[in-house]
Design an enzyme around this catalytic site. Structure first.
Site, PDB file in Angstrom:
ATOM      1  N   GLY A   1     122.967  50.261   6.189  1.00 59.01           N
ATOM      2  CA  GLY A   1     122.233  48.997   6.147  1.00 59.01           C
ATOM      3  C   GLY A   1     123.008  47.786   5.692  1.00 59.01           C
ATOM      4  O   GLY A   1     122.629  46.663   5.987  1.00 59.01           O
TER       5      GLY A   1
ATOM      6  N   GLU B   1     124.698  46.677  -1.461  1.00 56.92           N
ATOM      7  CA  GLU B   1     123.566  47.431  -0.893  1.00 56.92           C
ATOM      8  C   GLU B   1     122.709  46.529  -0.010  1.00 56.92           C
ATOM      9  O   GLU B   1     122.654  45.317  -0.231  1.00 56.92           O
ATOM     10  CB  GLU B   1     122.668  47.922  -2.039  1.00 56.92           C
ATOM     11  CG  GLU B   1     122.849  49.374  -2.407  1.00 56.92           C
ATOM     12  CD  GLU B   1     122.058  50.329  -1.515  1.00 56.92           C
ATOM     13  OE1 GLU B   1     121.827  50.009  -0.331  1.00 56.92           O
ATOM     14  OE2 GLU B   1     121.693  51.401  -2.012  1.00 56.92           O
ATOM     15  N   ASP B   2     121.998  47.128   0.949  1.00 59.74           N
ATOM     16  CA  ASP B   2     121.049  46.352   1.736  1.00 59.74           C
ATOM     17  C   ASP B   2     119.776  46.085   0.937  1.00 59.74           C
ATOM     18  O   ASP B   2     119.285  44.975   0.867  1.00 59.74           O
ATOM     19  CB  ASP B   2     120.716  47.054   3.071  1.00 59.74           C
ATOM     20  CG  ASP B   2     120.237  48.496   2.906  1.00 59.74           C
ATOM     21  OD1 ASP B   2     120.286  49.044   1.773  1.00 59.74           O
ATOM     22  OD2 ASP B   2     119.819  49.099   3.909  1.00 59.74           O
TER      23      ASP B   2
ATOM     24  N   ASP C   1     115.148  49.819  -3.462  1.00 62.03           N
ATOM     25  CA  ASP C   1     113.728  50.135  -3.295  1.00 62.03           C
ATOM     26  C   ASP C   1     113.294  50.972  -4.502  1.00 62.03           C
ATOM     27  O   ASP C   1     112.851  50.427  -5.511  1.00 62.03           O
ATOM     28  CB  ASP C   1     113.583  50.878  -1.960  1.00 62.03           C
ATOM     29  CG  ASP C   1     112.144  51.166  -1.581  1.00 62.03           C
ATOM     30  OD1 ASP C   1     111.253  50.441  -2.040  1.00 62.03           O
ATOM     31  OD2 ASP C   1     111.899  52.115  -0.821  1.00 62.03           O
ATOM     32  N   THR C   2     113.448  52.303  -4.442  1.00 60.75           N
ATOM     33  CA  THR C   2     113.185  53.095  -5.650  1.00 60.75           C
ATOM     34  C   THR C   2     114.326  52.934  -6.658  1.00 60.75           C
ATOM     35  O   THR C   2     114.159  53.203  -7.847  1.00 60.75           O
ATOM     36  CB  THR C   2     113.077  54.600  -5.300  1.00 60.75           C
ATOM     37  OG1 THR C   2     114.324  55.033  -4.764  1.00 60.75           O
ATOM     38  CG2 THR C   2     111.962  54.857  -4.322  1.00 60.75           C
ATOM     39  N   GLY C   3     115.508  52.547  -6.178  1.00 65.26           N
ATOM     40  CA  GLY C   3     116.669  52.384  -7.053  1.00 65.26           C
ATOM     41  C   GLY C   3     117.481  53.661  -7.206  1.00 65.26           C
ATOM     42  O   GLY C   3     118.514  53.667  -7.876  1.00 65.26           O
TER      43      GLY C   3
ATOM     44  N   PHE D   1     107.634  46.922   4.458  1.00 62.51           N
ATOM     45  CA  PHE D   1     108.762  47.544   5.149  1.00 62.51           C
ATOM     46  C   PHE D   1     109.454  46.492   6.016  1.00 62.51           C
ATOM     47  O   PHE D   1     108.859  45.939   6.931  1.00 62.51           O
ATOM     48  CB  PHE D   1     108.300  48.729   6.005  1.00 62.51           C
ATOM     49  CG  PHE D   1     109.453  49.519   6.532  1.00 62.51           C
ATOM     50  CD1 PHE D   1     110.097  50.451   5.730  1.00 62.51           C
ATOM     51  CD2 PHE D   1     109.931  49.290   7.811  1.00 62.51           C
ATOM     52  CE1 PHE D   1     111.193  51.163   6.197  1.00 62.51           C
ATOM     53  CE2 PHE D   1     111.032  49.996   8.295  1.00 62.51           C
ATOM     54  CZ  PHE D   1     111.658  50.933   7.485  1.00 62.51           C
TER      55      PHE D   1
ATOM     56  N   ARG E   1     118.580  46.896  13.793  1.00 62.81           N
ATOM     57  CA  ARG E   1     119.593  46.485  12.815  1.00 62.81           C
ATOM     58  C   ARG E   1     120.270  45.181  13.221  1.00 62.81           C
ATOM     59  O   ARG E   1     120.779  44.442  12.388  1.00 62.81           O
ATOM     60  CB  ARG E   1     120.676  47.566  12.676  1.00 62.81           C
ATOM     61  CG  ARG E   1     120.206  48.849  12.017  1.00 62.81           C
ATOM     62  CD  ARG E   1     121.419  49.721  11.663  1.00 62.81           C
ATOM     63  NE  ARG E   1     121.054  51.086  11.347  1.00 62.81           N
ATOM     64  CZ  ARG E   1     120.665  51.529  10.153  1.00 62.81           C
ATOM     65  NH1 ARG E   1     120.581  50.694   9.147  1.00 62.81           N
ATOM     66  NH2 ARG E   1     120.366  52.797   9.960  1.00 62.81           N
TER      67      ARG E   1
END
Ligand code: 5GP
Length: 172
Positions: free
Chosen positions: A40, A95-96, A99-101, A148, A161
């Protein structure tokens, strides 16, 4: 299916330029190993390094978290590793999205064990609503809602992408 623009190409470019300037200032007189977490990150990484005005070494890695925070505690499976030894060097992980990390904390745990001089994180997006692991994001382009998103490197089942903007995917 439809895609709504969430963050425009212009807004991304403006923010990436600002981050590049900030990073160049913070590391003035130093060199930096910039490590992109695939897949990503690739568009963000390409634009970001062109806004960084200090010498950079460009590396990529591929990692996936085990996906279960109760058992994984920040461990990742590294499918593709960087080629350079980062001991004693300044490292910036790109990183792209956080989210949860779990992915970024696992990558940072792994890299810390390699004794870099410094280790910082730069992320295009951060979704605080879903964070499970405490992570420090040193450079962040945009904090977003719990939606999302696709485009500018991010995919939906491998597609989209290439979109030059960040969009929200609607099933309907
Ligand atoms: P983590 O949950 O470990 O922080 O993020 C893992 C990965 O999930 C991210 O690197 C990204 O590839 C994917 N991901 C998380 N949220 C989204 C999203 O909203 N859109 C897309 N396309 N990927 C996401």
């Amino acid at each position: 299916m439809s895609i709504d623009t969430y963050i425009s190409q212009e807004d991304i470019a403006k923010r990436v330029k600002e981050l590049g300037q900030q990073i160049s200032k913070d590391y003035e007189g130093e060199e930096l190993v910039v490590v992109g977490v695939l897949n990503g990150c690739f568009l963000f990484m390409a634009d970001l390094i062109r806004e960084i005005k200090i010498p950079v070494y460009v590396e990529f890695m591929k990692a996936s978290s085990y996906g279960d925070s109760t058992t994984s505690s920040g461990k990742v499976d590294i499918q593709l590793d960087i080629k350079q030894d980062i001991a004693g060097r300044n490292v910036l992980v790109v990183e792209d999205i956080v989210d949860t990390g779990l992915t970024i904390s696992g990558v940072c745990n792994d890299f810390t064990a390699r004794n870099p001089k410094s280790l910082k994180v730069c992320s295009l997006l951060f979704k605080p609503a879903r964070l499970e692991n405490e992570v420090q994001i040193d450079y962040l382009a945009f904090e977003i809602e719990d939606k999302f998103v696709i485009g500018y490197g991010l995919d939906y089942a491998g597609k989209y992408r290439e979109l030059p903007y960040i969009g929200i995917y609607n099933e309907d």
